[in-house]
Design a protein around this motif. Structure first.
Motif, PDB file in Angstrom:
ATOM      1  N   UNK A   1       1.012  -1.402  -0.034  1.00 26.94           N
ATOM      2  CA  UNK A   1      -0.070   0.060   0.023  1.00 26.94           C
ATOM      3  C   UNK A   1       0.859   1.398  -0.008  1.00 26.94           C
ATOM      4  N   UNK A   2       2.237   1.250   0.687  1.00 22.41           N
ATOM      5  CA  UNK A   2       2.826   2.420   0.514  1.00 22.41           C
ATOM      6  C   UNK A   2       4.298   1.857   0.459  1.00 22.41           C
ATOM      7  N   UNK A   3       5.177   3.100   0.141  1.00 15.73           N
ATOM      8  CA  UNK A   3       6.565   2.957  -0.088  1.00 15.73           C
ATOM      9  C   UNK A   3       7.282   4.340   0.275  1.00 15.73           C
ATOM     10  N   UNK A   4       8.483   4.208   0.581  1.00 14.44           N
ATOM     11  CA  UNK A   4       8.933   5.629   0.949  1.00 14.44           C
ATOM     12  C   UNK A   4       9.535   6.340  -0.425  1.00 14.44           C
ATOM     13  N   UNK A   5       8.887   7.580  -0.323  1.00 11.26           N
ATOM     14  CA  UNK A   5       9.127   8.084  -1.696  1.00 11.26           C
ATOM     15  C   UNK A   5      10.613   8.680  -2.018  1.00 11.26           C
TER      16      UNK A   5
ATOM     17  N   UNK B   1      -3.686   3.744  -6.083  1.00 11.13           N
ATOM     18  CA  UNK B   1      -3.857   3.873  -4.539  1.00 11.13           C
ATOM     19  C   UNK B   1      -2.741   3.545  -3.783  1.00 11.13           C
ATOM     20  N   UNK B   2      -1.373   3.636  -4.160  1.00  9.55           N
ATOM     21  CA  UNK B   2      -0.303   3.323  -3.360  1.00  9.55           C
ATOM     22  C   UNK B   2       0.184   4.668  -2.873  1.00  9.55           C
ATOM     23  N   UNK B   3       0.437   4.514  -1.683  1.00  6.61           N
ATOM     24  CA  UNK B   3       1.134   5.963  -1.080  1.00  6.61           C
ATOM     25  C   UNK B   3       2.728   6.115  -1.145  1.00  6.61           C
ATOM     26  N   UNK B   4       3.201   7.215  -1.771  1.00  5.58           N
ATOM     27  CA  UNK B   4       4.553   7.237  -1.611  1.00  5.58           C
ATOM     28  C   UNK B   4       4.722   8.327  -0.282  1.00  5.58           C
ATOM     29  N   UNK B   5       5.323   7.455   0.568  1.00 10.83           N
ATOM     30  CA  UNK B   5       5.303   8.095   2.141  1.00 10.83           C
ATOM     31  C   UNK B   5       6.572   9.149   1.886  1.00 10.83           C
TER      32      UNK B   5
END
Lengths: 250, 506
Positions: free
Chosen positions: B77-81, B101-105
C-alpha cells in the motif's frame, strides 16, 4: 526596416484563391469516399465488422459509411476490397447527423442557415473554440485558417477569446469527463441565438476514442449541433467550405 | 552483484520478464539513486498490479553509453518516496498514487495528476469515492499569503484556439512568485484502452495521443511492437520514418518561431512562419495524404512508399521552403527589439533542468545533451545524426534558437536521407508478440524524447502500456521558468516551451 520590406517582397502574396478556384490537394489526400457496390452480403458484413470505429455498415447488404465516425484512414477494410475509394473531394460538411450516412447516393452538403440567422451572422460570425478532449490536430488545423493562406477574416469569420463575444461554439474533441462541465458552461455563456459546430471525428462521434470510459462519444448528446465537419482532423479547406456553406456564401 | 539489468538499446528492445530480477525495495531504491547520482536519468517509472501488491518498473538511461538500466521491485500500500532525493520522479510517483492507490510516503507534493477514475478498486489516498468521477482541478493549490499578494486563475478554457488546462499564479503586483499547473482535462484513458491489445483501434489512438506528434508516437509504438514481435524492419522503412519525423519537427519548430514572434508583436515573421508551417504539413500530406502523418507509420513498416518521382518533388519543394524559412526566421533573430524580449526571459538553470529530468528542446536549451537521435540511432547502427543542437542560457531565446538551428539541421538531414534512400521492402508481416516480456522503445519527437514501454501477458497481449510524452517532464520547467517573471510574460514563456496538454493527459 529595409530588410523587412525586402523579405516581404520575396515571400510574395500567398493568400489562396478559394473559393473562386478549388484548392489543389495532394494526390494521396483522402476525401469524400465513393462506394462501389461489388460485395456479397457476407463480404459486406465482414468488411463492416473490420472497421475498428464502426464507421462501416450494411443495410440490405448495401455498404454504408458513416462519415461522422470515419477517420479517413489509409487502412480502410472496404477500400482494401475495392468496395470504396477515397476521392480528392474535400467538401464534406453537413447540417444534419443523418446526412453523414453515405450510401451510393450523392452526398448532401451543408445547407445555408435560415434567413433570420443569415441576417444576423452572414457577414460577421464570431466563434469561440472549445477543445474538449481531442489530440490538438483539429485545433491546429483550425488555427491554420487564421494564417494568410486562408485568411478567415476576409469572410467575416473570427475566433474570439470569450464566449460572451461569440455567436457560437466550434467544438473539437470527444468531450472527456473532465471537460464536460467546462464545455456546457461555455455554451451557457454564449448569448442567444447561438450556433454549435462539431469539428472532427472526435466531436462528432468520439473518433479514435470512441467508447472510452473517460470520454463521451462527441457532443451529439450534449449540445444541439448546426454543422458537422468530418475528418481526423478535417482539412482546413473542409472546415472553411463548411463554414461558408453555413453562411450561404458558397 | 549488480542487481540491475542493463541493455544496449538501438531503437527498440525486448527482455523476457523472467530475466528481470525482482529486487527488494531498499535495493531498488539505492540502485536507482546511485544511478541518478552517477550518469543516469529516469526515463520511465510505472506500476503494474502483480500477484500481491504492485510491481514497479523503472527505466533509466545512461545517455552517453547508449544503455538502459531496468529495475524491478514490488510494493504494497505504501513505500518511502524517492522524490525528496530524486525530484525527477515526482510526477511518476503522483501518477502511481492516482492510478493504483499506493502512497509514496513523504512525497512533498502529493496531488492528483489527471483526475481520472482509479484503475483498481479500493480506498483512494485522497479520500475520493469510487462511484464518483473525480472533479478536475479539485486539489489544494499552493498559496502565498500576504498583503498585496493575489492569485490569478486561468482556464481550463483559454482565450485562443488551444487545449484546456488550469493555471494558478501567485502574484505580487506583476511579479509571479509561483505558478501551479493542473492538467487532466484532455484525459481520454489511452493507456487503459491499450490493455489487452494490440487492438485494431490501438494505432489510431497512439497517432492521436498528441496530434502534433503523430509520427513520433506512431514510430515509438511501432518500434515497441516490432521488438516484442522480434521483427527487424528494413532500412528503407527507417529512412522514411526518419524523413517524416524531421518533417514533423520542421512544421512544429517553424510554427513555434512564428508564434514566438507573434507574442512579442513582430508580425512579419509571425505571418511568414504561419504560412510556411502549413507548407511543411503539406509535404507530409504529399507523403501519406494527411497533413499530420496519419496512416504513414504502422507496426512492421510504413504504409506509403517514397517513389523516386515523389522524392524528387520533396527535394525540390524543400529547397524552396528552406530558403524562404531562413529568410523569415533570420528577420526575427536579427531584430534587436525581438532579442531584447527573448533574452533573459523565463530562465531555467541547468541544475534545475537536470533535477527535473527535462528532455528535448527544453533540456537542450539549458545545456543538457539529450537527444535520442544521437544515442539511439536507427537501423543498422550507422548514424547520420552526430551534432545535437545545444544552447546554454535556458531562456526564451535559447529555446527559440535551439529550434532555429534544428530547423536548418533538419533541412540537411532530410536532403541527405532523400538522396540516399536505401532499397528494400516497406512493410514486414508481424508474428505474435513474445509472451511475458517487457519491451521499450525511445524516439526523439520534435518536442523531445518519447518513451513507450509495454509488458505482455502469457498470451502475448499487452497487459500494461506506458507512455511518457516529453511534456510529462517539461511542464514543471514552465512553472520554474515563470518564477520571478512578470505575469504578462507568461504567453511568451509558455510558447517557448509549447508543451502538449493531451500528450501529458493521455
Amino acid at each position: 526596416m529595409l530588410n523587412i520590406v525586402r523579405e516581404r517582397l520575396r515571400q510574395g502574396h500567398r493568400t489562396g484563391t478559394f473559393p473562386k478556384e478549388a484548392p489543389k490537394l495532394p494526390e494521396r489526400f483522402r476525401g469524400l469516399p465513393t462506394i462501389a457496390q461489388n460485395l456479397t452480403p457476407a463480404e459486406c458484413a465482414e468488411v463492416a465488422a473490420a472497421c475498428p470505429f464502426a464507421a462501416l455498415g450494411c443495410s440490405d447488404s448495401q455498404l454504408q459509411i458513416d462519415l461522422g465516425r470515419c477517420l479517413f484512414c489509409a487502412d480502410c477494410p472496404a477500400a482494401a476490397r475495392g468496395a470504396l475509394t477515397f476521392s480528392g473531394d474535400y467538401r464534406l460538411a453537413v447540417r444534419k447527423r443523418e446526412d453523414l450516412l453515405l450510401e451510393d447516393k450523392a452526398h448532401r452538403l451543408a445547407d445555408k442557415l435560415d434567413k433570420r440567422m443569415r441576417k444576423l451572422f452572414g457577414r460577421s460570425l464570431k466563434l469561440r473554440q472549445v477543445s474538449a478532449g481531442g489530440c490538438n490536430a483539429c485545433e491546429a488545423d483550425l488555427n491554420v485558417l487564421g494564417t494568410l493562406v486562408f485568411d478567415l477574416g476576409r469572410f467575416g469569420i473570427q475566433f474570439v477569446a470569450s464566449p460572451r463575444h461569440a455567436d457560437g461554439l466550434i467544438v473539437t474533441g470527444a468531450v472527456t469527463e473532465n471537460m464536460k462541465g467546462a464545455l456546457l458552461e461555455t455554451y451557457a455563456a454564449v448569448p442567444e441565438p447561438k450556433l454549435v459546430i462539431a469539428s472532427g471525428a472526435c466531436a462528432i462521434a468520439g473518433g479514435p476514442f470512441r467508447d472510452s470510459p473517460e470520454a463521451h462519444n462527441g457532443i451529439g448528446d450534449l449540445l444541439p449541433v448546426d454543422l458537422y465537419i468530418p475528418g481526423c482532423p478535417p482539412h482546413p479547406y473542409t472546415a472553411l467550405d463548411g463554414l461558408l456553406r453555413l453562411l450561404g456564401r458558397l | 552483484m549488480n542487481p540491475s539489468r542493463v541493455i544496449r538499446l538501438r531503437h527498440g528492445a525486448c527482455v523476457p520478464l523472467a530475466e528481470l530480477p525482482r529486487l527488494e525495495f531498499s535495493s531498488f531504491r539505492n540502485t536507482l539513486l546511485d544511478e541518478v547520482a552517477g550518469e543516469a536519468r529516469v526515463v520511465s517509472l510505472f506500476g503494474h498490479p502483480g500477484g500481491e501488491g504492485l510491481d514497479l518498473y523503472a527505466v533509466l538511461a545512461r545517455d552517453w553509453k547508449g544503455e538502459l538500466v531496468l529495475l524491478h521491485t514490488r510494493v504494497k500500500e505504501s513505500f518511502p518516496s524517492l522524490t525528496p532525493e530524486c525530484p525527477q520522479v515526482h510526477l511518476f510517483e503522483r501518477e502511481l498514487a492516482e492510478q493504483y492507490g499506493v502512497r509514496p510516503q513523504g512525497h512533498p507534493w502529493l496531488k492528483p495528476v489527471r483526475f481520472h477514475q482509479r484503475w483498481v478498486k479500493g480506498a483512494d489516498i485522497w479520500g475520493r469515492r469510487d462511484d464518483e468521477h473525480p472533479i478536475p482541478g479539485d486539489m489544494d493549490f499552493y498559496r502565498v499569503e500576504g498583503e498585496e499578494v493575489h492569485e490569478v486563475a486561468v482556464g481550463p478554457v483559454h482565450a485562443g484556439v488551444i487545449e484546456p488546462g488550469h493555471f494558478r499564479f501567485q502574484c505580487h503586483g506583476e511579479e509571479v512568485m509561483h505558478l501551479e499547473i493542473s492538467l487532466g482535462y484532455q484525459h481520454r484513458g489511452i493507456e487503459q484502452m491499450l490493455r489487452g491489445g494490440p487492438h485494431p483501434a490501438s494505432i489510431y489512438q497512439l497517432e492521436a495521443a498528441a496530434g502534433d506528434t503523430t509520427i513520433g508516437h506512431a514510430t515509438a509504438y511501432s518500434q515497441l511492437i516490432e521488438s516484442l514481435a522480434g521483427v527487424k524492419v528494413s532500412l528503407r522503412t527507417h529512412a522514411i520514418r526518419a524523413i517524416a519525423l524531421e518533417l514533423e519537427r520542421l512544421a512544429n519548430h517553424v510554427g513555434d518561431i512564428g508564434a514566438l514572434a507573434g507574442d512579442v508583436g513582430f508580425l512579419p515573421t509571425a505571418s511568414f512562419c504561419g504560412r510556411l508551417r502549413g507548407d511543411y504539413l503539406n509535404l507530409t500530406a504529399e507523403l501519406c495524404g494527411s497533413r499530420f502523418g496519419r496512416g504513414l507509420v504502422r507496426p512492421g513498416g510504413v504504409q506509403f512508399d517514397l517513389d523516386p518521382a515523389r522524392a524528387e518533388t520533396l527535394t525540390q519543394r524543400l529547397k524552396v521552403l528552406a530558403a524562404e524559412t531562413r529568410g523569415a526566421i533570420e528577420l526575427c533573430f536579427d531584430s534587436p527589439s525581438v532579442l531584447a524580449r527573448f533574452e533573459g526571459t523565463g530562465r531555467v538553470t541547468a541544475d534545475d533542468a537536470e533535477a527535473l529530468g527535462l528532455v528535448g528542446v527544453a533540456a537542450r536549451a539549458c545545456g543538457l545533451v539529450r537527444d535520442v537521435r544521437l544515442h539511439r540511432n536507427f537501423g543498422n547502427g550507422e548514424t547520420r545524426f552526430d551534432t545535437p543542437v545545444i544552447e546554454t542560457d535556458g531562456d526564451v531565446f535559447a529555446r527559440g534558437n535551439v529550434r532555429r538551428r534544428e530547423i536548418y539541421a533538419s533541412h540537411r538531414l532530410i536532403d541527405e536521407d532523400l538522396k540516399r534512400l536505401p532499397a528494400g521492402e516497406i512493410r514486414t508481416a508481424l508474428p505474435a508478440l513474445a509472451p511475458e516480456s517487457l519491451g521499450i522503445s525511445l524516439c526523439e519527437g520534435w518536442r523531445g524524447e518519447l518513451v513507450h514501454v509495454g509488458i505482455t501477458d502469457a498470451q502475448g497481449r499487452l497487459a500494461r502500456y506506458k507512455i511518457v510524452d516529453p511534456s510529462f517532464h517539461n511542464w514543471s520547467a514552465l512553472a520554474m521558468a515563470l518564477r520571478g517573471e512578470q505575469i504578462s510574460d507568461f504567453p511568451l514563456c509558455n510558447k517557448s516551451f509549447n508543451l502538449s496538454y493531451c500528450g501529458f493527459d493521455l
